[in-house]
Design a protein around this motif. Structure first.
Motif, PDB file in Angstrom:
ATOM      1  N   THR A 159       0.905  -1.240  -0.055  1.00 19.12           N
ATOM      2  CA  THR A 159       0.232  -0.083   0.030  1.00 19.12           C
ATOM      3  C   THR A 159       0.705   1.290   0.137  1.00 19.12           C
ATOM      4  O   THR A 159       0.390   2.212  -0.436  1.00 19.12           O
ATOM      5  N   ALA A 160       2.069   1.406   0.351  1.00 23.07           N
ATOM      6  CA  ALA A 160       2.863   2.093   0.428  1.00 23.07           C
ATOM      7  C   ALA A 160       3.697   2.591  -0.865  1.00 23.07           C
ATOM      8  O   ALA A 160       4.424   3.590  -0.960  1.00 23.07           O
ATOM      9  N   CYS A 161       3.512   1.600  -1.849  1.00 23.78           N
ATOM     10  CA  CYS A 161       3.988   1.719  -3.048  1.00 23.78           C
ATOM     11  C   CYS A 161       3.181   1.773  -4.300  1.00 23.78           C
ATOM     12  O   CYS A 161       3.584   1.568  -5.506  1.00 23.78           O
ATOM     13  N   ALA A 162       1.847   2.066  -4.150  1.00 24.45           N
ATOM     14  CA  ALA A 162       0.871   1.817  -5.225  1.00 24.45           C
ATOM     15  C   ALA A 162       0.448   3.215  -5.911  1.00 24.45           C
ATOM     16  O   ALA A 162      -0.792   3.587  -6.206  1.00 24.45           O
ATOM     17  N   GLY A 163       1.746   4.049  -6.329  1.00 23.13           N
ATOM     18  CA  GLY A 163       1.243   5.272  -6.643  1.00 23.13           C
ATOM     19  C   GLY A 163       2.466   6.155  -6.614  1.00 23.13           C
ATOM     20  O   GLY A 163       3.541   5.874  -6.313  1.00 23.13           O
ATOM     21  N   THR A 164       2.187   7.487  -6.545  1.00 17.04           N
ATOM     22  CA  THR A 164       3.210   8.619  -6.471  1.00 17.04           C
ATOM     23  C   THR A 164       2.930   9.576  -5.686  1.00 17.04           C
ATOM     24  O   THR A 164       1.678  10.044  -5.750  1.00 17.04           O
ATOM     25  N   LEU A 165       3.562  10.003  -4.563  1.00 18.41           N
ATOM     26  CA  LEU A 165       3.287  11.119  -3.757  1.00 18.41           C
ATOM     27  C   LEU A 165       5.038  11.550  -3.337  1.00 18.41           C
ATOM     28  O   LEU A 165       5.767  10.945  -2.941  1.00 18.41           O
ATOM     29  N   ASN A 166       5.017  12.811  -3.636  1.00 17.89           N
ATOM     30  CA  ASN A 166       6.244  13.584  -3.071  1.00 17.89           C
ATOM     31  C   ASN A 166       6.121  14.477  -1.835  1.00 17.89           C
ATOM     32  O   ASN A 166       5.095  15.012  -1.779  1.00 17.89           O
ATOM     33  N   ALA A 167       6.920  14.288  -1.112  1.00 19.01           N
ATOM     34  CA  ALA A 167       6.919  15.030   0.126  1.00 19.01           C
ATOM     35  C   ALA A 167       8.207  15.720   0.547  1.00 19.01           C
ATOM     36  O   ALA A 167       9.202  15.251   0.241  1.00 19.01           O
ATOM     37  N   GLN A 168       8.099  16.720   1.233  1.00 17.56           N
ATOM     38  CA  GLN A 168       9.174  17.408   1.803  1.00 17.56           C
ATOM     39  C   GLN A 168       8.975  18.011   3.190  1.00 17.56           C
ATOM     40  O   GLN A 168       7.859  18.456   3.323  1.00 17.56           O
ATOM     41  N   LEU A 169       9.856  17.786   4.067  1.00 15.77           N
ATOM     42  CA  LEU A 169       9.758  18.561   5.216  1.00 15.77           C
ATOM     43  C   LEU A 169      10.878  19.322   5.583  1.00 15.77           C
ATOM     44  O   LEU A 169      12.079  18.904   5.458  1.00 15.77           O
TER      45      LEU A 169
END
Length: 208
Positions: A159-169
């Motif tokens: 479930t953590a690999c089923a698409g794309t999400l870019n994140a920055q902190l």
């Protein structure tokens, strides 16, 4: 027929006039938060409760509960395991105004599932890690902070690999890739990860 069309039109107007409202409770650190109510933007059509737990080895460092509006794609649960650290995210979503009253139960610790992935100890990334619970993929991540890049490897849920999400902190950017098959994360693989939220929230818990 005209009556049906009129009813549908009225329902659409009501839906636009009364957007979804959800309970909101987002802690700024490991402490508790004050619950409020928020009106959801159009793309967030569900209310969600999220429980994030961070582990150092077998020791639980922290558990944080959050509530907010949620898009359907955000209603996923899973874990990412880098050996020395592991983060689990349990999400419970519901439909209806202010329906997210209860905290989502934390994911169980999980037992070894037979899959293995490479992990890093310092700069040595040739060690093997036994995956736990639903962790059925291998992962490789590069974390950039203050001009330095650190590579981490381990196990992750599908479930953590089923698409794309870019994140920055802040100054910390996380770039990940997932792959299938035992020990597949020893080379440069492919597939963008989705649940970068796991690492982002872990960073909040551990470093803020």
């Amino acid at each position: 027929m005209e009556l049906l069309i009129s009813l549908l039109f009225v329902c659409a107007l009501i839906s636009k006039a009364y957007p979804l409202q959800c309970n909101q409770c987002i802690p700024t650190g490991v402490g508790s938060c004050t619950q409020t109510q928020e009106t959801c933007p159009a793309f967030q059509t569900r209310c969600g409760s999220v429980t994030v737990a961070s582990y150092m080895g077998s020791f639980k460092l922290a558990e944080v509960n959050m509530k907010s509006c949620a898009a359907p794609a955000e209603c996923v649960s899973g874990s990412v395991n880098f050996g020395v650290s592991r983060t689990t995210v349990s999400t419970r979503c519901c439909d209806g105004n202010l329906c997210n009253t209860q905290n989502a139960p934390a994911l169980p610790d999980g037992s070894p599932n037979g899959k293995q992935c490479f992990t890093c100890e310092g700069t040595d990334c040739t060690h093997t890690l036994k995956c736990l619970g639903s962790e059925d993929r291998c992962i490789k991540a590069s974390v950039k902070s203050d001009g330095q890049t650190v590579t981490v490897k381990g196990c992750v849920s599908q479930t953590a690999c089923a698409g794309t999400l870019n994140a920055q902190l802040g100054n910390t950017a996380v770039d990940m890739s997932c792959c299938e098959g035992d020990l597949c994360n020893n080379a440069r693989r492919i597939g963008q990860s989705v649940l970068l939220l796991l690492v982002s929230v872990a960073s909040i818990i551990l470093f803020h």
